[in-house]
Write an enzyme that holds these catalytic residues in place. Structure first.
Site, PDB file in Angstrom:
ATOM      1  N   HIS A 104       0.797  -1.227   0.000  1.00 39.27           N
ATOM      2  CA  HIS A 104       0.000   0.000   0.000  1.00 39.27           C
ATOM      3  C   HIS A 104       0.833   1.283   0.000  1.00 39.27           C
ATOM      4  O   HIS A 104       0.264   2.373  -0.050  1.00 39.27           O
ATOM      5  CB  HIS A 104      -0.932   0.008   1.220  1.00 39.27           C
ATOM      6  CG  HIS A 104      -1.779  -1.226   1.311  1.00 39.27           C
ATOM      7  ND1 HIS A 104      -1.409  -2.324   2.044  1.00 39.27           N
ATOM      8  CD2 HIS A 104      -2.958  -1.536   0.727  1.00 39.27           C
ATOM      9  CE1 HIS A 104      -2.338  -3.270   1.931  1.00 39.27           C
ATOM     10  NE2 HIS A 104      -3.277  -2.821   1.129  1.00 39.27           N
ATOM     11  N   ARG A 121     -13.672  24.852   8.559  1.00 37.81           N
ATOM     12  CA  ARG A 121     -12.928  23.604   8.738  1.00 37.81           C
ATOM     13  C   ARG A 121     -11.466  23.794   8.366  1.00 37.81           C
ATOM     14  O   ARG A 121     -10.569  23.329   9.069  1.00 37.81           O
ATOM     15  CB  ARG A 121     -13.539  22.499   7.872  1.00 37.81           C
ATOM     16  CG  ARG A 121     -14.817  21.897   8.421  1.00 37.81           C
ATOM     17  CD  ARG A 121     -15.408  20.923   7.417  1.00 37.81           C
ATOM     18  NE  ARG A 121     -16.666  20.374   7.881  1.00 37.81           N
ATOM     19  CZ  ARG A 121     -16.804  19.164   8.417  1.00 37.81           C
ATOM     20  NH1 ARG A 121     -15.753  18.384   8.543  1.00 37.81           N
ATOM     21  NH2 ARG A 121     -17.983  18.730   8.811  1.00 37.81           N
ATOM     22  N   SER A 163     -10.625  15.362  12.538  1.00 37.34           N
ATOM     23  CA  SER A 163     -11.799  16.078  13.024  1.00 37.34           C
ATOM     24  C   SER A 163     -12.684  15.112  13.793  1.00 37.34           C
ATOM     25  O   SER A 163     -12.543  13.892  13.703  1.00 37.34           O
ATOM     26  CB  SER A 163     -12.572  16.696  11.854  1.00 37.34           C
ATOM     27  OG  SER A 163     -12.963  15.689  10.943  1.00 37.34           O
ATOM     28  N   ARG A 219      -2.233  11.255  14.713  1.00 37.31           N
ATOM     29  CA  ARG A 219      -3.439  11.526  13.921  1.00 37.31           C
ATOM     30  C   ARG A 219      -3.863  12.956  14.131  1.00 37.31           C
ATOM     31  O   ARG A 219      -3.984  13.427  15.275  1.00 37.31           O
ATOM     32  CB  ARG A 219      -4.554  10.564  14.332  1.00 37.31           C
ATOM     33  CG  ARG A 219      -5.925  10.975  13.833  1.00 37.31           C
ATOM     34  CD  ARG A 219      -6.930   9.846  13.864  1.00 37.31           C
ATOM     35  NE  ARG A 219      -8.311  10.324  13.915  1.00 37.31           N
ATOM     36  CZ  ARG A 219      -8.940  10.955  12.934  1.00 37.31           C
ATOM     37  NH1 ARG A 219      -8.316  11.209  11.799  1.00 37.31           N
ATOM     38  NH2 ARG A 219     -10.203  11.342  13.083  1.00 37.31           N
ATOM     39  N   VAL A 220      -4.072  13.676  13.051  1.00 35.62           N
ATOM     40  CA  VAL A 220      -4.621  15.036  13.101  1.00 35.62           C
ATOM     41  C   VAL A 220      -5.901  15.010  12.268  1.00 35.62           C
ATOM     42  O   VAL A 220      -5.864  14.882  11.054  1.00 35.62           O
ATOM     43  CB  VAL A 220      -3.615  16.086  12.584  1.00 35.62           C
ATOM     44  CG1 VAL A 220      -2.547  16.373  13.614  1.00 35.62           C
ATOM     45  CG2 VAL A 220      -2.972  15.656  11.273  1.00 35.62           C
ATOM     46  N   GLU A 222     -10.823   6.622  14.102  1.00 36.14           N
ATOM     47  CA  GLU A 222      -9.509   5.989  13.933  1.00 36.14           C
ATOM     48  C   GLU A 222      -8.656   5.830  15.186  1.00 36.14           C
ATOM     49  O   GLU A 222      -7.778   4.964  15.237  1.00 36.14           O
ATOM     50  CB  GLU A 222      -8.672   6.778  12.899  1.00 36.14           C
ATOM     51  CG  GLU A 222      -9.123   6.654  11.468  1.00 36.14           C
ATOM     52  CD  GLU A 222     -10.234   7.616  11.093  1.00 36.14           C
ATOM     53  OE1 GLU A 222     -11.059   7.270  10.229  1.00 36.14           O
ATOM     54  OE2 GLU A 222     -10.295   8.714  11.686  1.00 36.14           O
ATOM     55  N   GLY A 267      -6.890  11.771   7.941  1.00 38.24           N
ATOM     56  CA  GLY A 267      -7.594  10.745   7.201  1.00 38.24           C
ATOM     57  C   GLY A 267      -7.592  11.000   5.706  1.00 38.24           C
ATOM     58  O   GLY A 267      -7.389  10.098   4.895  1.00 38.24           O
ATOM     59  N   ARG A 326      -2.990   4.193  -4.779  1.00 35.27           N
ATOM     60  CA  ARG A 326      -4.426   4.419  -4.594  1.00 35.27           C
ATOM     61  C   ARG A 326      -4.740   5.883  -4.241  1.00 35.27           C
ATOM     62  O   ARG A 326      -5.734   6.178  -3.581  1.00 35.27           O
ATOM     63  CB  ARG A 326      -4.997   3.495  -3.526  1.00 35.27           C
ATOM     64  CG  ARG A 326      -4.812   2.019  -3.812  1.00 35.27           C
ATOM     65  CD  ARG A 326      -5.549   1.155  -2.835  1.00 35.27           C
ATOM     66  NE  ARG A 326      -5.304  -0.263  -3.092  1.00 35.27           N
ATOM     67  CZ  ARG A 326      -6.046  -1.256  -2.629  1.00 35.27           C
ATOM     68  NH1 ARG A 326      -7.110  -0.993  -1.884  1.00 35.27           N
ATOM     69  NH2 ARG A 326      -5.753  -2.511  -2.887  1.00 35.27           N
ATOM     70  N   ARG A 379      -5.791  16.408   2.636  1.00 35.00           N
ATOM     71  CA  ARG A 379      -5.336  17.166   3.805  1.00 35.00           C
ATOM     72  C   ARG A 379      -3.845  16.943   4.040  1.00 35.00           C
ATOM     73  O   ARG A 379      -3.143  17.845   4.504  1.00 35.00           O
ATOM     74  CB  ARG A 379      -6.138  16.771   5.041  1.00 35.00           C
ATOM     75  CG  ARG A 379      -7.510  17.412   5.091  1.00 35.00           C
ATOM     76  CD  ARG A 379      -8.210  17.132   6.401  1.00 35.00           C
ATOM     77  NE  ARG A 379      -9.470  17.838   6.491  1.00 35.00           N
ATOM     78  CZ  ARG A 379     -10.359  17.675   7.463  1.00 35.00           C
ATOM     79  NH1 ARG A 379     -10.103  16.797   8.433  1.00 35.00           N
ATOM     80  NH2 ARG A 379     -11.479  18.362   7.486  1.00 35.00           N
ATOM     81  N   SER A 413     -15.397  19.644  14.457  1.00 35.51           N
ATOM     82  CA  SER A 413     -15.982  20.182  13.229  1.00 35.51           C
ATOM     83  C   SER A 413     -17.505  20.243  13.287  1.00 35.51           C
ATOM     84  O   SER A 413     -18.130  20.966  12.516  1.00 35.51           O
ATOM     85  CB  SER A 413     -15.567  19.327  12.032  1.00 35.51           C
ATOM     86  OG  SER A 413     -16.011  17.993  12.202  1.00 35.51           O
ATOM     87  N   ASP A 414     -18.104  19.477  14.210  1.00 36.07           N
ATOM     88  CA  ASP A 414     -19.557  19.520  14.369  1.00 36.07           C
ATOM     89  C   ASP A 414     -19.913  19.095  15.785  1.00 36.07           C
ATOM     90  O   ASP A 414     -19.085  18.511  16.492  1.00 36.07           O
ATOM     91  CB  ASP A 414     -20.256  18.620  13.345  1.00 36.07           C
ATOM     92  CG  ASP A 414     -19.800  17.169  13.426  1.00 36.07           C
ATOM     93  OD1 ASP A 414     -20.543  16.340  13.962  1.00 36.07           O
ATOM     94  OD2 ASP A 414     -18.692  16.861  12.951  1.00 36.07           O
TER      95      ASP A 414
END
Length: 234
Positions: free
Chosen positions: A5, A218, A91, A88-89, A182, A21, A44, A25, A204-205
């Site tokens: 991968h 965002r 939302s 991990r960065v 995640e 993710g 991919r 980004r 974000s929400d």
């Protein structure tokens, strides 16, 4: 050395790798924050980059959505490319009433409905927690720069469209700060391989109130979170 991968050559990744993710980004971080950034993998269209931040090597790579996808990429980064600090960065959707849009959450721990960590841990419950040193550095830097952060437990969901809305009330009762997809998997992979991991999230929400950032909001909120994380860890 390539993997199924990741098509980067050996030594292409830095010891520290940020993990949004969304691969776009990752591209945004590389363009906005890193000097001399180069794309090192594109299998991919899951883009990965390496450059420098304030003179120090840093990589950034997308992981896709959900624990299975995140686990594939982080496992290969650790085993084949020597990445030992995985952050991990991303939302999340907030749960607790005191949390507002734009807030930054540092995930000290991550609950989940996924069974992956039970598979890793002989079917026992595994406490999926962040690396203390990475967490301490981000929180201390936030305090020194007067950036408010929330530290606590998040929930890593397998289902984005969760049908059982009663769960939200239970999450609130148990003090879950926010929901994402995640962190628990990342922490399990890191524990299995003896490396350091952390999750830093922008709200974000708000799931309970039905509030959500605009696309422009965002982008700005994400940028502030990445800057905080990089400045803390470099």
């Amino acid at each position: 050395m390539t993997t199924p991968h990741i098509n980067a050559p050996e030594g292409a990744f830095a010891e520290l790798c940020l993990l949004p993710g969304d691969p776009l980004r990752a591209k945004f971080i590389a363009e906005q924050f890193l000097e001399n950034a180069r794309c090192v993998t594109d299998v991919r269209n899951m883009l990965g980059f390496t450059g420098t931040y304030k003179g120090q090597p840093v990589s950034v790579m997308g992981t896709g959505m959900g624990i299975p996808s995140c686990s594939i990429y982080t496992t290969e980064l650790i085993r084949h490319y020597g990445v030992s600090k995985l952050v991990r960065v991303g939302s999340c959707g907030a749960i607790m009433p005191e949390i507002q849009l734009h807030d930054i959450i540092v995930a000290q721990g991550a609950c989940t409905d996924s069974g992956v960590n039970r598979q890793r841990f002989n079917n026992f419950d595994f406490a999926a927690i962040a690396d203390f040193e990475l967490l301490r550095r981000v929180v201390n830097h936030a305090e020194s720069t007067s950036v408010d952060v929330r530290v606590g437990n998040v929930f890593s969901a397998d289902l984005f469209y969760q049908a059982d809305t009663a769960l939200r009330q239970r999450f609130q009762q148990m003090g879950i700060l926010g929901v994402e997809m995640e962190a628990a998997g990342l922490y399990g992979v890191a524990a299995e391989h003896g490396v350091a991991a952390l999750t830093v999230l922008t709200v974000s929400d708000h799931i309970m109130r039905g509030e959500a950032m605009s696309s422009d909001e965002r982008q700005l909120g994400f940028k502030a979170m990445v800057e905080l994380t990089l400045d803390a860890l470099i």
